[in-house]
Write an enzyme that holds these catalytic residues in place. Structure first.
Site, short mmCIF file in Angstrom:
data_model
loop_
_atom_site.label_atom_id
_atom_site.label_comp_id
_atom_site.label_asym_id
_atom_site.label_seq_id
_atom_site.Cartn_x
_atom_site.Cartn_y
_atom_site.Cartn_z
N ASP A 1 0.86 -1.33 -0.03
CA ASP A 1 0.00 -0.04 -0.09
C ASP A 1 0.76 1.54 0.01
O ASP A 1 1.84 1.20 0.42
CB ASP A 1 -0.77 0.10 1.41
CG ASP A 1 -1.77 1.30 1.38
OD1 ASP A 1 -2.84 1.23 0.57
OD2 ASP A 1 -1.73 1.93 2.18
N GLU B 1 1.23 -0.07 -4.86
CA GLU B 1 0.64 1.08 -5.56
C GLU B 1 1.84 1.89 -5.64
O GLU B 1 2.70 2.11 -4.80
CB GLU B 1 -0.35 1.48 -3.98
CG GLU B 1 -1.16 2.61 -4.59
CD GLU B 1 -1.90 3.17 -3.43
OE1 GLU B 1 -3.20 3.77 -3.75
OE2 GLU B 1 -1.53 2.62 -2.30
C1 GLC Z 1 -4.06 3.27 -0.20
C2 GLC Z 1 -5.23 2.34 -0.11
C3 GLC Z 1 -6.33 3.49 0.15
C4 GLC Z 1 -6.02 4.07 1.53
C5 GLC Z 1 -4.56 4.66 1.52
C6 GLC Z 1 -4.39 4.92 2.97
O1 GLC Z 1 -4.02 4.47 -1.27
O2 GLC Z 1 -5.48 2.04 -1.54
O3 GLC Z 1 -7.50 2.93 0.11
O4 GLC Z 1 -6.99 4.76 1.87
O5 GLC Z 1 -3.60 3.87 1.13
O6 GLC Z 1 -3.83 3.58 3.44
#
Ligand code: GLC
Ligand code: CA
Length: 535
Positions: free
Chosen positions: A208, A271
């Site tokens: 993440d 991500e």
């Molecule tokens: C990432 C997740 C999202 C979350 C953020 C904070 O972007 O995909 O859903 O709000 O991280 O953890």
């Protein structure tokens, strides 16, 4: 000369995988509390297996106060009671493996919940052993926050702690304090989290927010975003130069990769910022690899017309370094659903494009039945994003509504009150009804995933763009085993497409005309895509 993209690839399981993202709270409830859970997922393995996916990616299952959909974690090595127990997790993993399906977990290294025992200890006093596990800084002389950094969820990214007279940094909610990745003990504790799950048998992780692990050590102010206007959500009005995709963060990812390399065949996806020239860094270098698959949402973020889509593909494939591997995500729990983004008719074309591109694909539960953004009335909003930065349509609840299994008011998701509304028109927008219909979206997904798996040309890594007219995007895929041509009509009128040679329809988005032969020219109906086998 025509450009041809090609990538060197090994035989790792994830290279041509179709990975299915499951949001645990919205997949299947087993005990009537309205919240999806692990036994619920276990009860739906037939659906997952019938899709033909290689792996599922489970969004966070960990204990959490649920301020941010479970991305605010209070224990990295447990299971939230609303989802079940560790035993339920082990059962699910074993059942998936028995069917030859892998499982990857969400790993959230950037922050914890403010209820995590580490943070409670860290904020207890300046002298606390875990003080340095989070990012603390002194106020400016006038008491203001240390600098201008903004939380992605609105407002200053600094929260004052009255007890110890310092601010802590939070890239997201103030209930999600950032962990300090400069601290070696913290790094080791997080490595141990990865090992805990890998020892249990998980096949990898989706990291993440992997670009924001470390911020500038000098705490320099972020500059204004020159393209921002008053229509830009306030958190995006600065460029995150000193708070995102720092080289130091990339180095942390290399460290995580080294941890997963100690276990065979694990995947580290994540991500990442794929919209800028920084994207390639997330792969690391051949000697110092980082993520195997930085997630690429380019197809969803591009205006849906032939020129823009062809340009987005080209730009992305050019960006992927030669030691990297492409991957494509066409949906997710933070993104507008594809059927909403491009409309139901074009969603079929988008999915055909997605599934015939070289590399790994990620798709999101519910998209296989063409779910769109479901209306969520104000009193049922769960996502804090909409509340904190109102008026820009940023709320993520509409893509997080429960999966629809059958044509009943609660869609077979729960016997209780669903945590988010099911939404209108369960009608044909459910798995059971579409499973009976050989031309449904669900049928198209199953055919496309099977084709990806079985067609040697689609299993290769080569893509040769072709010049399409007007609204057509076309390319050729080829490997030693054969060649296919993909031609997609991104418009609502008839188009034709010329090519050299003889072909046979392997698949149309309308799921008809199979085996139809054509020579030199292909007629495409409105909103139709085809995969042609070339003789
Ligand atoms: C990432 C997740 C999202 C979350 C953020 C904070 O972007 O995909 O859903 O709000 O991280 O953890
Ligand atoms: Ca439940």
């Amino acid at each position: 000369m025509t450009p041809t993209y090609d990538f060197d690839g090994g035989l790792e399981w994830w290279r041509h995988a179709a990975i299915y993202q499951v949001l645990p709270s919205s997949f299947q409830d087993s005990n009537g509390d309205g919240i999806g859970d692990l036994p619920g997922i276990l009860s739906r393995l037939d659906h997952i297996a019938a899709l033909g996916v290689t792996a599922i990616w489970l969004s966070p299952i960990y204990p959490s106060p649920m301020r941010d959909g479970g991305y605010d974690i209070s224990d990295f090595i447990g299971v939230d009671p609303s989802f079940g127990t560790l035993q339920d997790f082990d059962r699910l993993l074993a059942a998936l493996h028995a069917r030859g399906i892998k499982l990857i977990l969400d790993f959230v290294p950037n922050h914890s919940s403010d209820r995590h025992p580490w943070f409670i200890e860290s904020r207890a006093s300046r002298g606390s052993q875990k003080r340095d596990w989070y990012v603390w800084a002194d106020p400016r002389p006038d008491g203001a926050p240390p600098n201008n950094w903004l939380s992605r969820f609105g407002g200053s990214a600094w929260e004052f702690d009255a007890g110890t007279h310092q601010y802590y940094y939070h890239a997201f909610l103030k209930e999600q304090p950032d962990l300090n990745w400069r601290n070696p003990a913290l790094r080791e504790a997080m490595a141990e989290v990865l090992r805990f799950w890998m020892r249990r048998g998980v096949d990898g992780f989706r990291v993440d927010a992997s670009g924001v692990l470390i911020e500038d050590a000098l705490l320099r102010d972020d500059p204004p975003n020159p393209t921002a206007s008053e229509r830009t959500p306030p958190p995006e009005r600065q460029k995150r130069v000193f708070t995102d995709s720092r080289p130091e963060a990339i180095a942390c990812l290399a460290g995580l990769r080294a941890v997963t390399e100690d276990f065979p065949d694990r995947l580290l996806a994540g991500e990442a910022d794929t919209t800028t020239d920084r994207a390639a860094r997330f792969y690391g270098t051949p000697d110092r690899p980082c993520l195997q698959l930085p997630l690429n949402f380019g197809l969803l973020d591009t205006p849906w017309n032939a020129r823009s889509v062809a340009a987005a593909m080209d730009q992305y494939l050019n960006m992927v370094p030669s030691h990297g591997w492409p991957c494509w995500a066409l949906g997710g729990h933070d993104k507008i659903r594809v059927a909403e983004r491009v409309g139901s008719a074009q969603a079929r074309v988008a999915v055909m494009l997605h599934m015939t591109l070289p590399g790994t694909v990620f798709f999101y539960a519910g998209d296989e039945i063409g779910m769109h953004q479901m209306p969520v009335p104000p009193e049922r909003i769960r996502d804090p994003f909409e509340k904190l930065v109102p008026g820009y349509g940023l709320g993520r609840d509409p893509e997080r509504t429960p999966m629809r299994w059958c044509p009943e008011p609660k869609a077979g998701f729960t016997t209780g009150e669903p945590w988010l509304p099911i939404g209108p028109e369960v009608g044909a927008l459910n798995v059971a009804t579409q499973a009976e219909d050989p031309r449904s979206m669900l049928a198209l997904y199953r055919h496309l995933i099977a084709l990806r798996r079985e067609q040697p040309a689609l299993r290769g890594a080569r893509l040769e763009p072709l010049r399409g007219e007007d609204e057509v995007v076309a390319f050729r895929r080829e490997s030693e085993g054969g060649a296919v041509l993909v031609a997609l009509n991104l418009g609502g009128s008839r188009q034709s497409f010329a090519f050299a040679g003889e072909s046979r329809v392997l698949l149309s988005t309308r799921l008809d005309r199979v085996d139809e032969r054509s020579s030199g020219r292909m007629e495409l109906r409105p909103d139709e895509g085809v995969v042609l086998g070339l003789d």
